[in-house]
Design an enzyme around this catalytic site. Structure first.
Site: not given
Length: 590
Positions: A32, A34, A36, A38, A159, A185
């Protein structure tokens, strides 16, 4: 570089974490990447001369990311690949490619994820948050163990929302219970922690460690862009996040970069980190920081692991192995099958000074008369038998009573010759795993050779000869193909009576090369026993060469782990003969 974490705080940026740290010759994989967290993590590593494999979901995202990174960093430091964590087939194809390319990784950052989405199934039938955030990384990282180096670190992004829900082991996909985007989540984020801790428990003896990291609230990502105001009202009912500070992007990635790269965590793992420090246990689910006790339950973590295996229909056993052990498994792909031809058979051998008697049961054999003045050789061994060709056998012996030795026997009933090779592990000192590899001219292995004549069924004992040391192979050059599915190919050149040199053409050690101590014994013009003791890697090898059929059959044996665990490595290869080395008469090596 800071010597401890005392000066780190919630707004510490990755530039401070990596101050004075070089990541040259290190390679990491980030999912991931691409946007933020990452992408910012990749920039942090690239800024300190590290290499990165970045994964994105679409060709468009790949091109956009490439154009941004190429304007700031050398293209040799990064590569961008397509990966869809919502598809097990795509994950398996991706990991197979990396294995075929003999990729070596110093760490994996499981950063990709989705948050509080509408209810939807992945293509494999998983609730998508559980499927992408947990199961996708579960399969990816377990299948990448063949690429991990000693000291590698796995960082799973969780998280503060992991505090919203534990994993429902009965109905993780919400097939029967009412769906809540925030419960789903929280479940996936708890699964990330439980997976990291269970992975660390399984791998820590091999110096491969795992961490769970909560980045805090970072607004410069796309995780929340699909959510409406009412969606956050549901979260506010479950958890009070008002007191959790909002971070910049550079501060948001600092903790995961710290876990992945900082020397402070070189020999640590199974740790929950947030705000650039160790997280405290906090059982109040209303609060937005701290680690919730349920993710610290080791037995529950084992149950989640088992459930995850059942869901993805793939088993990753607890008897995990190092990348080297997994990769050396490739040496057995072209090996000849086991044989039972000598079961319930007794064989008598004559050496220069004794008689050796062996009797083969189904799995063990007894040995009488096999002695060495410096080594205690047990009388019972586990064995494996390979028929190299008609009446020619390779016997591999392992002793449960003395794990510092192993023995191999080549027995040829056609020529009535046999050779016992006793291999002894005797390091001069315990190696320092953190020290640079020293230049060594002596191996940690000694090999003792006992030529013998087969008496059983031999009516021409008086005319039989012992196998003998030979120079026949000096100057020869060949390729040895151990595996074809994932090609593992070594080149050998036998340069004199004491040394051979090797070049790894393909496989996990591709590009490696060097010289090791070697010994050669001849049975006839087509049958040889070749053994060597490696210097840089703690291994020894014994092989029977059948030059008529262009095969080798044998084993490796050595200490490949940080816990002094001796590993037995069945091996066999197809031989491709190359040109021999021709020396002038005045310079023939001896």
């Amino acid at each position: 570089m800071k010597e401890n974490l005392n000066n780190y705080h919630v707004h510490t940026r990755w530039q401070e974490v990596l101050n004075g740290i070089s990541l040259k010759d290190k390679k990491y994989l980030i999912t991931g990447a691409n946007i933020g967290l990452g992408k910012e993590s990749a920039k942090a590593i690239l800024s300190h001369d590290g290499c990165v494999i970045l994964t994105v979901r679409t060709e468009e995202k790949k091109q956009t990311l490439y154009e941004e990174l190429i304007s700031q960093f050398d293209s040799s430091l990064f590569e961008i690949r397509l990966l869809d964590l919502a598809s097990l087939a795509d994950i398996r194809s991706f990991t197979k490619e990396l294995q075929l390319e003999s990729t070596k990784l110093d760490g994996v950052l499981g950063n990709a994820g989705i948050m509080a989405t509408d209810f939807k199934y992945t293509v494999d039938g998983f609730e998508q948050q559980f499927g992408v955030n947990h199961l996708g990384h579960f399969v990816l990282i377990n299948r990448l163990t063949a690429c991990l180096l000693k000291g590698a670190r796995i960082v799973m992004m969780t998280s503060g929302a992991h505090r919203l829900s534990n994993v429902d082991l009965v109905d993780p996909n919400f097939n029967h219970r009412e769906y809540s985007r925030w419960t789903a989540y929280g479940q996936s984020k708890s699964a990330n922690v439980l997976f990291a801790f269970e992975f660390d428990r399984r791998w820590k003896d091999y110096n491969v460690r795992a961490f769970a990291v909560a980045p805090g609230i970072v607004l410069d990502t796309n995780l929340h862009l699909h959510l409406q105001h009412d969606d956050f009202n549901e979260l506010a009912e479950k958890q009070d996040t008002d007191k959790v500070p909002v971070k910049s992007l550079q501060a948001g990635v600092a903790t995961q970069i710290m876990a992945l790269c900082h020397p402070e965590f070189a020999n640590k793992g199974g740790i929950f980190l947030e705000h650039c420090n160790y997280s405290q246990v906090n059982g109040d689910t209303r609060q937005g920081t701290g680690v919730i006790p349920w993710v610290l339950d080791t037995e529950f973590g084992k149950k989640l692991w088992q459930l995850s295996e059942e869901m993805v229909n793939e088993v990753f056993p607890e008897t995990a192995k190092l990348a080297y052990e997994i990769s050396y498994g490739e040496l057995a792909h072209n090996r000849l099958p086991q044989s039972q031809k000598l079961e319930l058979t007794g064989i008598e051998f004559k050496t220069e000074d004794s008689i050796i008697e062996m009797f083969f049961e189904q799995e063990t054999c007894t040995i009488e008369g096999y002695h060495h003045p410096e080594v205690s050789i047990p009388s019972i061994a586990n064995y494996e038998l390979i028929e190299v060709r008609d009446n020619l056998f390779f016997v591999d012996l392992l002793f449960t009573e003395n794990t510092e030795i192993t023995a191999s026997i080549a027995i040829d009933f056609k020529t009535n010759k046999a050779l016992f090779v006793l291999t002894r592990y005797q390091p001069a000192s315990t190696p320092d795993q953190n020290a640079p590899i020293p230049l060594k001219l002596a191996s940690n292995y000694q090999q003792y050779f006992t030529p013998a004549i087969v008496l059983t069924g031999n009516h021409q004992v008086e005319h039989s000869q012992y196998p003998h040391i030979t120079k026949d192979l000096i100057g020869s050059r060949s390729l040895y193909c151990y595996s074809t599915s994932i090609p593992t190919v070594y080149e050998h050149i036998y340069i004199n009576s004491h040394w051979y040199c090797y070049n790894v053409i393909n496989g996990i050690r591709k590009g490696d090369g060097g010289c090791d101590r070697v010994s050669y014994y001849k049975f006839d013009d087509s049958i040889y026993v070749v053994t060597w003791r490696e210097l840089l890697i703690d291994l020894s090898f014994v092989f029977v060469y059948d030059l008529d059929n262009k095969t080798t059959t044998g084993k490796g044996w050595g200490n490949l782990s940080d816990v002094n665990k001796m590993i037995n490595i069945p091996a066999g290869a197809h031989i491709i003969s190359l040109n021999s080395l021709n020396y002038p008469l005045n310079y023939i090596p001896t």
